[in-house]
Design a protein around this motif. Structure first.
Motif, PDB file in Angstrom:
ATOM      1  N   THR A 264      60.870  -4.686  69.448  1.00 23.31           N
ATOM      2  CA  THR A 264      61.337  -5.927  70.072  1.00 23.31           C
ATOM      3  C   THR A 264      62.552  -6.514  69.355  1.00 23.31           C
ATOM      4  O   THR A 264      63.534  -6.913  69.984  1.00 23.31           O
ATOM      5  N   ASN A 265      62.479  -6.576  68.029  1.00 23.90           N
ATOM      6  CA  ASN A 265      63.479  -7.317  67.262  1.00 23.90           C
ATOM      7  C   ASN A 265      64.739  -6.538  66.920  1.00 23.90           C
ATOM      8  O   ASN A 265      65.755  -7.136  66.566  1.00 23.90           O
TER       9      ASN A 265
ATOM     10  N   VAL B 194      55.591  -9.374  56.724  1.00 23.13           N
ATOM     11  CA  VAL B 194      56.269  -8.149  56.316  1.00 23.13           C
ATOM     12  C   VAL B 194      56.974  -7.439  57.474  1.00 23.13           C
ATOM     13  O   VAL B 194      58.130  -7.031  57.367  1.00 23.13           O
ATOM     14  N   SER B 195      56.276  -7.281  58.597  1.00 17.84           N
ATOM     15  CA  SER B 195      56.878  -6.556  59.724  1.00 17.84           C
ATOM     16  C   SER B 195      58.109  -7.290  60.255  1.00 17.84           C
ATOM     17  O   SER B 195      59.129  -6.680  60.583  1.00 17.84           O
TER      18      SER B 195
ATOM     19  N   SER C 226      51.634 -10.760  59.288  1.00 15.62           N
ATOM     20  CA  SER C 226      51.398  -9.459  58.666  1.00 15.62           C
ATOM     21  C   SER C 226      51.671  -9.561  57.174  1.00 15.62           C
ATOM     22  O   SER C 226      52.594 -10.258  56.753  1.00 15.62           O
ATOM     23  N   THR C 227      50.867  -8.881  56.413  1.00 11.88           N
ATOM     24  CA  THR C 227      51.041  -8.840  54.968  1.00 11.88           C
ATOM     25  C   THR C 227      51.145  -7.376  54.546  1.00 11.88           C
ATOM     26  O   THR C 227      50.967  -6.457  55.353  1.00 11.88           O
TER      27      THR C 227
ATOM     28  N   GLU D 215      51.213   0.386  64.102  1.00 15.20           N
ATOM     29  CA  GLU D 215      51.447  -0.187  65.436  1.00 15.20           C
ATOM     30  C   GLU D 215      52.174  -1.530  65.340  1.00 15.20           C
ATOM     31  O   GLU D 215      53.092  -1.817  66.115  1.00 15.20           O
ATOM     32  N   ASP D 216      51.765  -2.336  64.384  1.00  7.11           N
ATOM     33  CA  ASP D 216      52.393  -3.639  64.155  1.00  7.11           C
ATOM     34  C   ASP D 216      53.860  -3.461  63.782  1.00  7.11           C
ATOM     35  O   ASP D 216      54.753  -4.094  64.360  1.00  7.11           O
ATOM     36  N   MET D 217      54.140  -2.601  62.828  1.00  9.92           N
ATOM     37  CA  MET D 217      55.513  -2.393  62.363  1.00  9.92           C
ATOM     38  C   MET D 217      56.411  -1.899  63.503  1.00  9.92           C
ATOM     39  O   MET D 217      57.517  -2.396  63.700  1.00  9.92           O
TER      40      MET D 217
END
Length: 261
Positions: free
Chosen positions: A119-120, A177-178, A103-104, A111-113
């Motif tokens: 999860t993390n 980034v994410s 991700s940039t 949704e990505d973020m």
């Protein structure tokens, strides 16, 4: 390090990469843990076959189904672990499960973020909440002074990529980034846990495993990770053995160096 002995340990995301190697290292210790809980999302899947092979040869390895983004799955795993421990606590919880999609600043989506954060960050939070009673029980039942992983500890596998101060050194060739944002949040969670669980005698530390040649580490087509899993986990195991109250609430590298938040 010579007196280090963990009676019980739980590692999330243990069917591959760093998690799987950690399980192997605990098995191979001269004084291995009596119980090694190895968790993964799909214990019956093809990707868990190597872990299943290990468990078939080592009765102290107990595989638990655990999806770090599913609270019901986490609570079920905690109940099974508690039953298996039979009244003793859990000495060491290693929150290792994580994801790192490309991700940039331009490509990152909501949704990505949120998926990566879930999860993390949320995952380690929920897992720790579920296993906290067992960690407290281990701390209360120990006659050791101070803090250590053989008494009671939470180790969150983080990264230098979550270090705000160190970002200028790595951003140009590993933007992700994410992932970076999620690990910065995990570092804050570790700090909060260190404040909240200090009175319980539970050590809380974040560890940076280095840039490792795993599925996570090699997603960049033009940039290659510089550490093998073996090299990284060799360092991590030494650091884990040496952790004490002076490491409480900080970020430590696989080489044992303190990293800035």
């Amino acid at each position: 390090m010579a007196g280090f002995h963990v009676r019980s340990v739980l590692v999330t995301g243990s069917n591959r990469g760093i998690g799987l190697e950690l399980i192997k290292r605990f098995i191979g210790k001269l004084n291995p843990p009596e119980v090694i809980f190895a968790t993964c999302r799909d214990p019956e899947g093809v990707r868990a076959q190597e872990l299943k092979n290990l468990a078939s040869k080592h009765p102290n390895v107990v595989i638990l189904q655990l999806e770090a983004t599913d609270s019901a799955s986490i609570k079920s795993a905690a109940k099974k672990a508690e039953a298996h421990l039979g009244g003793t606590g859990l000495n060491l919880l290693i929150n290792n499960a994580g994801i790192m999609p490309p991700s940039t600043l331009e490509s990152a989506t909501p949704e990505d973020m949120l998926s990566v954060y879930n999860t993390n960050v949320v995952g380690p939070l929920l897992v720790t909440q579920a296993f906290l009673p067992l960690l407290k029980k281990a701390a209360q039942g120990s006659n050791q002074k101070g803090m250590s992983c053989s008494k009671a500890a939470i180790v969150n596998i983080s990264t230098v990529l979550g270090s705000i101060e160190k970002t200028p050194e790595t951003f140009s060739f590993v933007p992700v980034v994410s992932y970076r944002c999620s690990k910065a949040a995990l570092n804050m969670l570790t700090k909060c846990q260190s404040m909240g669980y200090k009175q319980d005698g539970i050590l809380c530390t974040a560890l940076h495993p280095g840039w490792v040649k795993t599925e996570l580490g090699n997603f960049q087509p033009n940039v290659q990770a510089d550490l093998t899993v073996d090299e990284s986990v060799s360092g991590l195991m030494k650091v884990i053995c040496d952790l004490s109250e002076k490491h409480h609430g900080i970020l430590v590298s696989w080489e044992g160096n303190t990293l800035p938040w």
